[in-house]
Design a protein around this motif. Structure first.
Motif, mmCIF file in Angstrom:
data_model
loop_
_atom_site.group_PDB
_atom_site.id
_atom_site.type_symbol
_atom_site.label_atom_id
_atom_site.label_comp_id
_atom_site.label_asym_id
_atom_site.label_seq_id
_atom_site.Cartn_x
_atom_site.Cartn_y
_atom_site.Cartn_z
ATOM 1 N N GLU A 19 -48.764 75.900 60.137
ATOM 2 C CA GLU A 19 -48.759 74.515 60.122
ATOM 3 C C GLU A 19 -49.774 73.539 60.973
ATOM 4 O O GLU A 19 -50.450 72.576 60.854
ATOM 5 C CB GLU A 19 -47.512 73.944 59.775
ATOM 6 C CG GLU A 19 -47.187 72.507 58.683
ATOM 7 C CD GLU A 19 -47.642 73.188 57.504
ATOM 8 O OE1 GLU A 19 -48.423 71.487 56.736
ATOM 9 O OE2 GLU A 19 -47.808 73.121 56.452
ATOM 10 N N ARG B 167 -45.627 68.235 55.927
ATOM 11 C CA ARG B 167 -46.076 68.597 54.843
ATOM 12 C C ARG B 167 -45.751 67.903 53.560
ATOM 13 O O ARG B 167 -46.280 67.334 53.312
ATOM 14 C CB ARG B 167 -45.378 70.208 54.027
ATOM 15 C CG ARG B 167 -45.650 71.567 55.382
ATOM 16 C CD ARG B 167 -45.609 72.387 54.317
ATOM 17 N NE ARG B 167 -45.645 72.388 53.039
ATOM 18 C CZ ARG B 167 -46.798 73.123 53.059
ATOM 19 N NH1 ARG B 167 -47.775 74.020 54.147
ATOM 20 N NH2 ARG B 167 -47.334 73.569 51.661
ATOM 21 N N MET C 248 -48.199 68.409 50.616
ATOM 22 C CA MET C 248 -47.714 69.815 50.484
ATOM 23 C C MET C 248 -46.739 70.251 49.952
ATOM 24 O O MET C 248 -45.794 69.675 50.330
ATOM 25 C CB MET C 248 -48.414 70.203 51.491
ATOM 26 C CG MET C 248 -49.868 70.105 51.621
ATOM 27 S SD MET C 248 -50.941 71.143 50.175
ATOM 28 C CE MET C 248 -50.551 72.812 50.830
ATOM 29 N N ASP D 82 -55.002 70.747 49.996
ATOM 30 C CA ASP D 82 -54.478 70.142 50.872
ATOM 31 C C ASP D 82 -55.702 69.005 52.043
ATOM 32 O O ASP D 82 -56.701 69.354 51.922
ATOM 33 C CB ASP D 82 -54.445 71.263 52.301
ATOM 34 C CG ASP D 82 -53.546 70.922 53.526
ATOM 35 O OD1 ASP D 82 -53.479 69.921 53.703
ATOM 36 O OD2 ASP D 82 -53.105 71.622 54.438
#
Length: 490
Positions: free
Chosen positions: A434, A412, A417, A319
């Motif tokens: 998140e 995302r 992601m 990430d």
């Protein structure tokens, strides 16, 4: 504000500095309604005075992170800004300079907005409706801050109150304050333009976003999903996620399509440590810089608001938001070709090895001396990613998992992601996680944990039934003649 002439309008009933008393006598040169609000220019200057009171944003960044599991206070010592260390340890009480500043700053902004409404009928001119809509928006924002921090608070609308009225002005229930917030923001939505005529001006999209946030904080999920869903579907400001998250918080990438509601700062006018809320620069940035740093890319600062190992470890492998949000200083130094020449200091207020990489002093982004106090980095109060995540949460809690996943996965996808496919509570928890990954370092974490009932599980020392709210500053209770009750547990 950038591109808008700065003018400190007048001293108000609630003064904004932590060192002054609550009630002050206006200086002799202060203009009043008898010789002011007689021209359009007077109203223009007055609304800029309201905008000015959004600039102590460093308080929200610090407290929203340090009160949570995301950061520790840091600094030179535990006696350096003691109030932040007390907030970190959940030992804060009614004597706390940072919390007092929160109350005073926001009531100063409210009083300035109310002064405009007191005099709104003196003259008519083209554009007055926009000024009044801006004032309503900002009054709603100030009251939102107050109700989020302190709960029930005195509610004063469309007028200022005299010194003698303070003891007889009670704390209004949160529901009444939220009702006023919703009313002000809805009226602002109906009048404000979709795009600002001047950098830093408020828009209808910003008002919709703040309205959706206020509804979400009240757990009015169906209403919040409607407002936020309409904002996303209509997209009046042409909002979009910025492609490169790793440089999103650089000064070169400000006032872009991701910015929905932003407080503007300038590096062109200085100030001093005696009145941080008087600055035109973003004080958080210099204070969160690396202490006594000599080396490339970054610049030296005061090592406040230091991210925790827990936050750093929470990010999933790969990430990119981890390193964009949290600077692992020793790892950064080790990767430099001249690592042996790079030095920094460690303050006695705590050290984690990590720094807030969003609001941090970087070379080439500093203002005039003292550049600790004149950062030009804007504070993004609400950006488009936050809107998408608030909408995802509201849709999920309102029973629409499909739409919730759509909005969540937009965020995302921006950082490569994998998409979330879960439903029900697993989806809800994924949305809340998140928010931490996407928004860490921006001042939201404590309030997210509180409003979702997770604070006691995540924050050491958090006492249920007490620490959901901060204490009313004791000096303000005293100045109100003891007629304002303290929040439970303090």
């Amino acid at each position: 504000m950038k591109n808008i002439t700065k003018w400190f309008l007048f001293m108000t009933l609630w003064m904004a500095t932590a060192c002054d008393s609550l009630l002050n006598i206006d200086p002799e040169f202060t203009q009043d309604a008898e010789n002011f609000f007689n021209t359009k220019e007077d109203f223009d200057r007055a609304i800029i005075g309201v905008y000015d009171m959004m600039q102590p944003a460093y308080l929200n960044i610090w407290i929203g992170e340090i009160a949570s599991d995301n950061s520790i206070a840091g600094g030179e010592s535990v006696n350096d800004t003691r109030g932040l260390h007390e907030i970190e340890n959940m030992t804060h009480g009614g004597v706390n300079q940072e919390l007092r500043a929160v109350m005073r700053v926001n009531y100063t902004g409210i009083s300035r907005a109310n002064y405009i409404f007191e005099n709104q009928d003196k003259i008519d001119f083209e554009g007055k409706d926009l000024i009044l809509a801006e004032a309503k928006f900002m009054r709603a924002y100030f009251y939102f801050n107050l109700v989020t921090y302190f709960g029930d608070m005195p509610l004063v609308v469309d007028r200022r109150i005299s010194i003698n009225e303070i003891p007889s002005t009670p704390r209004a229930p949160r529901a009444e304050i939220y009702a006023q917030i919703e009313s002000d923001l809805q009226e602002a939505v109906d009048v404000l333009p979709a795009t600002a005529s001047e950098v830093g001006r408020l828009t209808s999209g910003a008002a919709m976003a703040l309205l959706g946030k206020a509804l979400l904080y009240q757990q009015k999920f169906a209403e919040a999903s409607t407002v936020l869903g309409n904002l996303i579907d209509s997209n009046p400001g042409g909002y979009a996620l910025f492609d490169d998250y790793t440089t999103l918080f650089y000064a070169a990438n400000q006032n872009i399509s991701e910015d929905v509601f932003t407080v503007q700062f300038s590096g062109l006018q200085g100030g001093d440590y005696g009145c941080l809320i008087c600055l035109n620069g973003n004080a958080a940035v210099g204070f969160q810089g690396i202490r006594q740093y000599t080396g490339p890319f970054y610049a030296d600062g005061n090592a406040y608001n230091l991210p925790t190992q827990d936050l750093y470890d929470a990010f999933a492998e790969g990430d990119i938001r981890r390193d964009a949000s949290v600077l692992n200083l020793d790892e950064f130094i080790a990767a430099q070709p001249n690592a042996d020449e790079i030095t920094y200091g460690i303050g006695a207020g705590g050290h984690t090895g990590f720094f807030n990489n969003k609001y941090i002093k970087r070379q080439g982004e500093v203002g005039l001396p003292d550049d600790d106090l004149t950062s030009p980095l804007n504070y993004r109060v609400i950006r488009w990613a936050d809107v998408l995540l608030m909408a995802a949460e509201a849709f999920q809690q309102a029973g629409n998992d499909d739409r919730a996943r759509i909005e969540l996965n937009k965020v995302r996808a921006r950082v490569d992601m994998p998409a979330i496919t879960s439903s029900g509570d697993a989806l809800y928890q994924a949305i809340l996680e998140e928010r931490r990954f996407e928004l860490s370092g921006e001042g939201y974490r404590f309030f997210d944990l509180v409003r979702t009932g997770q604070a006691a599980d995540r924050i050491d020392g958090f006492v249920v039934g007490k620490n959901e709210l901060f204490p009313i500053p004791q000096v303000e209770i005293d100045l109100a003649g003891g007629n304002w009750s303290q929040n439970p547990g303090y």
